[in-house]
Design an enzyme around this catalytic site. Structure first.
Site, PDB file in Angstrom:
ATOM      1  N   CYS A   1      -6.398  -0.132  -0.371  1.00 39.07           N
ATOM      2  CA  CYS A   1      -7.733   0.283   0.072  1.00 39.07           C
ATOM      3  C   CYS A   1      -8.636  -0.920   0.311  1.00 39.07           C
ATOM      4  CB  CYS A   1      -8.364   1.231  -0.947  1.00 39.07           C
ATOM      5  SG  CYS A   1      -8.542   0.535  -2.606  1.00 39.07           S
TER       6      CYS A   1
ATOM      7  N   HIS B   1     -11.553   1.481  -6.665  1.00 38.62           N
ATOM      8  CA  HIS B   1     -11.289   1.906  -5.279  1.00 38.62           C
ATOM      9  C   HIS B   1     -12.340   1.321  -4.347  1.00 38.62           C
ATOM     10  CE1 HIS B   1      -9.591   4.321  -2.131  1.00 38.62           C
ATOM     11  NE2 HIS B   1     -10.709   5.004  -1.948  1.00 38.62           N
TER      12      HIS B   1
END
Length: 483
Positions: free
Chosen positions: A114, A418
């Site tokens: 990510c 994230h």
């Protein structure tokens, strides 16, 4: 990392010197074959000395330099179904939904990637960089610039893109990004480091455009210049030392009193440092003044949110709420020389704003465009002016910026959590949240909530683009009568 140069035989075609790394996923190798042959990875049957390459690992394949792989598969399009079936929105995949709703293309998470996906989505918001990469002719290598070019071209289709080649190129260029955890999966990496490395590699791979002042397009459109003055505070006779420093981003340091990005940036204009004094022959205190003497068209700001905690051996995160603006004015960060140069364009901005205010008071102001109306329709009576100095394309000639992208982090450590990209759309007040392969529209109000203060997504990297001056078009001159 085990690297080899191999051949691939497909029918009568033979492709030489293909780079292969057995530390990478086999799909990366199949993706390279796809770029050469057009055969989709899931339709490839790749064999070496009678043994077939599996998708889940290299197994005991005898890979070595010069080895010849045999690939079976067809690049023909699959036959279409004879009947057109009704498709409901809830039955569409994320990629298909993005295409139907005209959303930006997403990027597949290949396992803790990510950080890379968010970085790519943000860098794509520099139009000149995107255009240069899309138009780049493939060099036949598997370098990062070529791989990023392929990703940008694929993203133009609106479908979700698996950035396999790019991940492989990034691992080769920066081996630490290929580190694996105890379970054998890829480790999470710091998006800021990824951003820095990608920009560095593009800096040497993309030439400048219409400029003899810069060596690269990155330096031209994203690089600034700082004027640094060192003045010894313990000696009245020692002359100040003046130097120049180039930068590709500004750092916003977060202290106890930092509540806004502007104050975090201004705090670094003047600071006290200790260095050897030539006149005193000892260490002395100096005042270091750093002011911008060249503003780039696209300004990157990094929020310094992570610090190393020795006890836990992690890069811990500063969760403090630090506001940032949708429109930024860099005037106070500039040298007097640069302030004098950008003043004329700023005066034109003020003239336009004053006219808008006067029109509003007189009831002549135009109604605000509704959502979904294209900017070209709204501004059809306006003409965009250059945002760069004539002798320095890629600079900013006003000091005014508009936020284009925000890269955020959710979690407590840079090596976990994230990363997500939030990018500006074409329509007013429209933004998109690019969470790997899931792309969804959001508003600018939601963007301002990314300032921190909790465990929600927190702004880490910001990309500002030039605020473009738009003036009324001059009426077309009527042709002169022959009489």
């Amino acid at each position: 990392m085990p690297g080899f140069k191999v051949k691939v035989k497909w029918g009568k075609n033979v492709y030489n010197d293909i780079e292969l790394n057995t530390d990478e996923h086999p799909l990366v190798f199949k993706a390279q074959i796809f770029t050469l042959t057009g055969v989709q990875p899931d339709r490839q049957k790749v064999m070496l000395k009678g043994a077939q390459l599996k998708d889940d690992g290299w197994g005991d394949l005898p890979v070595k330099n010069g080895a010849t792989f045999l690939m079976l598969g067809t690049a023909d399009e699959l036959a279409l179904e004879p009947e057109k079936k009704t498709v409901f929105m809830e039955d569409l995949s994320e990629a298909e939904l993005n295409t139907k709703l005209d959303l930006p293309a997403g990027l597949v998470n290949l396992g803790n990637t990510c950080y890379m996906n968010a970085t790519v989505q943000c860098l794509k918001m520099v139009p000149e960089l995107k255009k240069s990469l899309v138009e780049l002719r493939p060099q036949g290598s598997s370098g990062l610039v070529d791989s990023l070019s392929e990703v940008f071209r694929s993203m133009q289709t609106g479908s979700c893109v698996p950035p396999l080649l790019l991940l492989g190129a990034l691992h080769r260029a920066v081996p630490r990004f290929a580190e694996k955890g105890p379970n054998g999966g890829l480790c999470q990496q710091d998006a800021s480091e990824c951003w820095t490395e990608m920009v560095r590699l593009m800096q040497s791979g993309l030439p400048a455009q219409n400029s003899n002042k810069h060596n690269s397009l990155v330096e031209q459109y994203m690089g600034g210049r700082m004027s640094v003055t060192l003045q010894c505070t313990e000696s009245d006779t020692e002359p100040p030392l003046v130097s120049e420093e180039n930068f590709l981003h500004l750092s916003c340091f977060i202290g106890q009193e930092t509540g806004h990005m502007n104050s975090g940036l201004k705090a670094k204009i003047k600071e006290q440092i200790s260095k050897m004094s030539s006149s005193l022959s000892r260490d002395a205190v100096y005042t270091k003044t750093s002011l911008i003497d060249r503003l780039p068209a696209y300004l990157t700001v990094q929020f310094v949110r992570f610090y190393y905690k020795e006890r836990e051996a992690v890069n811990a995160k500063i969760l403090k709420d630090v506001k940032f603006p949708l429109q930024f004015d860099a005037w106070e960060l500039c040298t007097p020389r640069l302030q004098a140069l950008i003043e004329p364009t700023r005066a034109k901005f003020k003239e336009i704003e004053d006219q808008k205010t006067q029109d509003a008071l007189e009831g002549k102001d135009k109604p605000k465009p509704s959502k979904g109306v294209e900017p070209m329709e709204v501004d059809k009576d306006l003409e965009a002016q250059p945002y760069s100095f004539t002798d320095d394309p890629g600079s900013n000639n006003s000091g005014y910026y508009e936020l284009q992208a925000v890269l955020t982090h959710r979690g407590r450590s840079s090596s976990s959590g994230h990363y997500v990209a939030w990018v500006k759309g074409d329509s007013p007040d429209t933004w998109y949240k690019c969470d790997d392969d899931v792309v969804s529209p959001v508003t600018d109000k939601e963007i301002l909530k990314l300032s921190g203060g909790g465990d929600w997504h927190v702004a880490y990297m910001l990309l500002y683009g030039p605020k473009v001056l738009k003036v009324p078009k001059k009426p077309a001159e009527e042709p002169m009568s022959e009489n």
